[in-house]
Design a protein around this motif. Structure first.
Motif, PDB file in Angstrom:
ATOM      1  N   ASN A  99       0.830  -1.209   0.000  1.00 13.54           N
ATOM      2  CA  ASN A  99       0.000   0.000   0.000  1.00 13.54           C
ATOM      3  C   ASN A  99       0.863   1.258   0.000  1.00 13.54           C
ATOM      4  O   ASN A  99       1.464   1.619   0.999  1.00 13.54           O
ATOM      5  CB  ASN A  99      -0.915  -0.020   1.223  1.00 13.54           C
ATOM      6  N   VAL A 100       0.906   1.908  -1.150  1.00 10.39           N
ATOM      7  CA  VAL A 100       1.624   3.176  -1.286  1.00 10.39           C
ATOM      8  C   VAL A 100       0.599   4.260  -1.589  1.00 10.39           C
ATOM      9  O   VAL A 100       0.116   4.375  -2.711  1.00 10.39           O
ATOM     10  CB  VAL A 100       2.669   3.091  -2.424  1.00 10.39           C
ATOM     11  N   GLY A 101       0.186   4.980  -0.583  1.00 11.34           N
ATOM     12  CA  GLY A 101      -0.691   6.118  -0.812  1.00 11.34           C
ATOM     13  C   GLY A 101      -2.179   5.864  -0.732  1.00 11.34           C
ATOM     14  O   GLY A 101      -2.980   6.774  -0.954  1.00 11.34           O
ATOM     15  N   GLY A 102      -2.575   4.617  -0.468  1.00 10.74           N
ATOM     16  CA  GLY A 102      -3.994   4.348  -0.326  1.00 10.74           C
ATOM     17  C   GLY A 102      -4.622   3.750  -1.578  1.00 10.74           C
ATOM     18  O   GLY A 102      -3.989   3.606  -2.626  1.00 10.74           O
ATOM     19  N   ALA A 103      -5.916   3.398  -1.446  1.00 16.52           N
ATOM     20  CA  ALA A 103      -6.604   2.638  -2.487  1.00 16.52           C
ATOM     21  C   ALA A 103      -6.666   3.374  -3.817  1.00 16.52           C
ATOM     22  O   ALA A 103      -6.486   2.779  -4.888  1.00 16.52           O
ATOM     23  CB  ALA A 103      -8.016   2.285  -2.014  1.00 16.52           C
ATOM     24  N   GLU A 104      -6.929   4.671  -3.798  1.00 14.48           N
ATOM     25  CA  GLU A 104      -7.053   5.424  -5.047  1.00 14.48           C
ATOM     26  C   GLU A 104      -5.731   5.469  -5.806  1.00 14.48           C
ATOM     27  O   GLU A 104      -5.687   5.279  -7.030  1.00 14.48           O
ATOM     28  CB  GLU A 104      -7.541   6.845  -4.746  1.00 14.48           C
ATOM     29  N   VAL A 105      -4.656   5.709  -5.077  1.00 12.22           N
ATOM     30  CA  VAL A 105      -3.327   5.735  -5.697  1.00 12.22           C
ATOM     31  C   VAL A 105      -2.986   4.373  -6.280  1.00 12.22           C
ATOM     32  O   VAL A 105      -2.471   4.264  -7.403  1.00 12.22           O
ATOM     33  CB  VAL A 105      -2.255   6.179  -4.676  1.00 12.22           C
ATOM     34  N   MET A 106      -3.296   3.310  -5.533  1.00 11.29           N
ATOM     35  CA  MET A 106      -2.974   1.967  -5.996  1.00 11.29           C
ATOM     36  C   MET A 106      -3.801   1.564  -7.216  1.00 11.29           C
ATOM     37  O   MET A 106      -3.287   0.936  -8.149  1.00 11.29           O
ATOM     38  CB  MET A 106      -3.161   0.965  -4.863  1.00 11.29           C
ATOM     39  N   ALA A 107      -5.080   1.936  -7.225  1.00 10.22           N
ATOM     40  CA  ALA A 107      -5.922   1.621  -8.375  1.00 10.22           C
ATOM     41  C   ALA A 107      -5.405   2.321  -9.626  1.00 10.22           C
ATOM     42  O   ALA A 107      -5.329   1.731 -10.714  1.00 10.22           O
ATOM     43  CB  ALA A 107      -7.368   2.023  -8.092  1.00 10.22           C
ATOM     44  N   GLU A 108      -5.043   3.594  -9.473  1.00  9.75           N
ATOM     45  CA  GLU A 108      -4.490   4.350 -10.596  1.00  9.75           C
ATOM     46  C   GLU A 108      -3.182   3.724 -11.074  1.00  9.75           C
ATOM     47  O   GLU A 108      -2.918   3.630 -12.282  1.00  9.75           O
ATOM     48  CB  GLU A 108      -4.252   5.801 -10.175  1.00  9.75           C
ATOM     49  N   GLU A 183      -1.821 -12.671 -20.817  1.00 12.01           N
ATOM     50  CA  GLU A 183      -3.133 -12.795 -20.193  1.00 12.01           C
ATOM     51  C   GLU A 183      -3.032 -13.214 -18.731  1.00 12.01           C
ATOM     52  O   GLU A 183      -3.835 -12.790 -17.893  1.00 12.01           O
ATOM     53  CB  GLU A 183      -3.993 -13.786 -20.969  1.00 12.01           C
ATOM     54  N   GLY A 184      -2.035 -14.060 -18.397  1.00  9.67           N
ATOM     55  CA  GLY A 184      -1.847 -14.467 -17.006  1.00  9.67           C
ATOM     56  C   GLY A 184      -1.518 -13.286 -16.113  1.00  9.67           C
ATOM     57  O   GLY A 184      -2.069 -13.133 -15.016  1.00  9.67           O
ATOM     58  N   ALA A 185      -0.624 -12.415 -16.573  1.00 11.18           N
ATOM     59  CA  ALA A 185      -0.289 -11.208 -15.815  1.00 11.18           C
ATOM     60  C   ALA A 185      -1.490 -10.276 -15.729  1.00 11.18           C
ATOM     61  O   ALA A 185      -1.762  -9.672 -14.675  1.00 11.18           O
ATOM     62  CB  ALA A 185       0.894 -10.495 -16.467  1.00 11.18           C
ATOM     63  N   ARG A 186      -2.232 -10.181 -16.826  1.00  5.92           N
ATOM     64  CA  ARG A 186      -3.394  -9.299 -16.845  1.00  5.92           C
ATOM     65  C   ARG A 186      -4.439  -9.721 -15.809  1.00  5.92           C
ATOM     66  O   ARG A 186      -5.065  -8.894 -15.145  1.00  5.92           O
ATOM     67  CB  ARG A 186      -3.997  -9.294 -18.251  1.00  5.92           C
ATOM     68  N   LYS A 187      -4.619 -11.026 -15.640  1.00  7.63           N
ATOM     69  CA  LYS A 187      -5.574 -11.526 -14.646  1.00  7.63           C
ATOM     70  C   LYS A 187      -5.149 -11.137 -13.229  1.00  7.63           C
ATOM     71  O   LYS A 187      -5.986 -10.748 -12.404  1.00  7.63           O
ATOM     72  CB  LYS A 187      -5.715 -13.038 -14.766  1.00  7.63           C
ATOM     73  N   LEU A 188      -3.849 -11.244 -12.938  1.00  8.92           N
ATOM     74  CA  LEU A 188      -3.369 -10.838 -11.617  1.00  8.92           C
ATOM     75  C   LEU A 188      -3.574  -9.341 -11.405  1.00  8.92           C
ATOM     76  O   LEU A 188      -3.931  -8.901 -10.303  1.00  8.92           O
ATOM     77  CB  LEU A 188      -1.888 -11.189 -11.463  1.00  8.92           C
ATOM     78  N   LEU A 189      -3.352  -8.559 -12.448  1.00 14.45           N
ATOM     79  CA  LEU A 189      -3.543  -7.114 -12.346  1.00 14.45           C
ATOM     80  C   LEU A 189      -5.014  -6.770 -12.108  1.00 14.45           C
ATOM     81  O   LEU A 189      -5.338  -5.923 -11.268  1.00 14.45           O
ATOM     82  CB  LEU A 189      -3.037  -6.434 -13.618  1.00 14.45           C
ATOM     83  N   HIS A 190      -5.918  -7.427 -12.827  1.00 12.01           N
ATOM     84  CA  HIS A 190      -7.341  -7.141 -12.643  1.00 12.01           C
ATOM     85  C   HIS A 190      -7.824  -7.567 -11.247  1.00 12.01           C
ATOM     86  O   HIS A 190      -8.660  -6.890 -10.632  1.00 12.01           O
ATOM     87  CB  HIS A 190      -8.161  -7.831 -13.717  1.00 12.01           C
ATOM     88  N   LYS A 191      -7.281  -8.669 -10.757  1.00 10.61           N
ATOM     89  CA  LYS A 191      -7.623  -9.112  -9.403  1.00 10.61           C
ATOM     90  C   LYS A 191      -7.206  -8.057  -8.372  1.00 10.61           C
ATOM     91  O   LYS A 191      -7.975  -7.713  -7.461  1.00 10.61           O
ATOM     92  CB  LYS A 191      -6.929 -10.449  -9.112  1.00 10.61           C
ATOM     93  N   TRP A 196      -8.397  -3.049  -4.811  1.00 13.50           N
ATOM     94  CA  TRP A 196      -8.268  -1.640  -4.457  1.00 13.50           C
ATOM     95  C   TRP A 196      -9.552  -0.871  -4.757  1.00 13.50           C
ATOM     96  O   TRP A 196      -9.865   0.103  -4.067  1.00 13.50           O
ATOM     97  CB  TRP A 196      -7.065  -1.029  -5.174  1.00 13.50           C
ATOM     98  N   ALA A 197     -10.302  -1.302  -5.762  1.00 13.54           N
ATOM     99  CA  ALA A 197     -11.587  -0.652  -6.045  1.00 13.54           C
ATOM    100  C   ALA A 197     -12.558  -0.817  -4.880  1.00 13.54           C
ATOM    101  O   ALA A 197     -13.449   0.025  -4.691  1.00 13.54           O
ATOM    102  CB  ALA A 197     -12.197  -1.232  -7.327  1.00 13.54           C
ATOM    103  N   GLU A 198     -12.381  -1.878  -4.096  1.00 19.32           N
ATOM    104  CA  GLU A 198     -13.206  -2.109  -2.910  1.00 19.32           C
ATOM    105  C   GLU A 198     -12.585  -1.487  -1.660  1.00 19.32           C
ATOM    106  O   GLU A 198     -12.947  -1.807  -0.542  1.00 19.32           O
ATOM    107  CB  GLU A 198     -13.400  -3.613  -2.717  1.00 19.32           C
ATOM    108  N   GLY A 199     -11.626  -0.584  -1.887  1.00 19.67           N
ATOM    109  CA  GLY A 199     -11.009   0.128  -0.774  1.00 19.67           C
ATOM    110  C   GLY A 199      -9.902  -0.626  -0.094  1.00 19.67           C
ATOM    111  O   GLY A 199      -9.487  -0.257   1.016  1.00 19.67           O
ATOM    112  N   GLY A 200      -9.413  -1.691  -0.722  1.00 14.85           N
ATOM    113  CA  GLY A 200      -8.335  -2.464  -0.122  1.00 14.85           C
ATOM    114  C   GLY A 200      -8.802  -3.362   0.998  1.00 14.85           C
ATOM    115  O   GLY A 200      -8.033  -3.779   1.850  1.00 14.85           O
ATOM    116  N   ARG A 201     -10.075  -3.719   0.954  1.00 16.33           N
ATOM    117  CA  ARG A 201     -10.627  -4.547   2.031  1.00 16.33           C
ATOM    118  C   ARG A 201     -10.855  -5.991   1.592  1.00 16.33           C
ATOM    119  O   ARG A 201     -11.236  -6.820   2.385  1.00 16.33           O
ATOM    120  CB  ARG A 201     -11.952  -3.944   2.509  1.00 16.33           C
TER     121      ARG A 201
END
Length: 202
Positions: A99-108, A183-191, A196-201
């Protein structure tokens, strides 16, 4: 040969000068390798994520020129788009969750990685947290030309001994073999993006 310079000495004039140095050795070498187990590789960082330099300044007690250092880190990213450079990078899955900067920073930040995943200049792999790796856990390192660079808590280290460079290349090869790409990396990124879209919860 191995040489080290304490960070407090190297950063005595602030972060901008060190980022200038990094830009120079990126520009001087057309290819590079990097393994980063628990952070996003600096050359893929968003501006908001890169403000982690402020933690470095606070920890080491060096001059605070973080906006200038961040601007230089953004400048160094030009090598991804100039058509003259190639970087093979392996991240640990943990890099997507530190977590660097919170959920919004991480999602971006994750959106940025997804956007650049197919760049011709970038070969990006991600080692899933549960993936078997034919390698003991190791620290982050980057290799440009005939130099390996390491960042320790207290100092920056440069390795130039050919036999040691060969070991780092061997290590990178094994880590790279364990990484998911495309595609394997993309799946990990989307996960991670969903996390983070759920606030890191989760």
């Amino acid at each position: 040969m191995t040489s080290s310079v304490p960070w407090q000495e190297r950063l005595s004039a602030g972060t901008e000068a060190v980022q200038d140095e990094v830009i120079r050795w990126y520009q001087q070498t057309s290819e590079g390798l990097a393994y980063v187990p628990d952070m996003v590789w600096g050359t893929l960082q968003t501006e908001a994520y890169a403000t982690i330099l402020g933690r470095v300044v606070d920890f080491l007690g060096v001059p605070d020129d973080v906006p200038a250092g961040v601007a230089k880190r953004m400048e160094r990213q030009r090598v991804l788009y100039d058509g003259e450079h190639r970087y093979d990078v392996v991240l640990g899955e943990q890099a997507l969750y530190t977590n660097v900067g919170g959920a919004e920073v991480m999602a971006e930040q994750i959106d940025r990685i997804v956007r650049d995943l197919d760049l011709p200049s970038l070969g990006l792999g991600i080692i899933a947290a549960s993936a078997p790796v034919d390698m003991c856990p190791v620290h982050a390192f980057s290799l440009h030309g005939d130099e390996v660079h390491l960042e320790l808590v207290s100092s920056g280290v440069k390795v130039t001994e050919p036999a040691e460079l060969a070991l780092y290349r061997k290590a990178f090869g094994r880590l790279n073999d364990a990484a998911l790409r495309g595609e394997g990396a993309r799946k990990l990124l989307h996960k991670a993006r969903d996390f983070w879209a759920e606030g890191g919860r989760g």
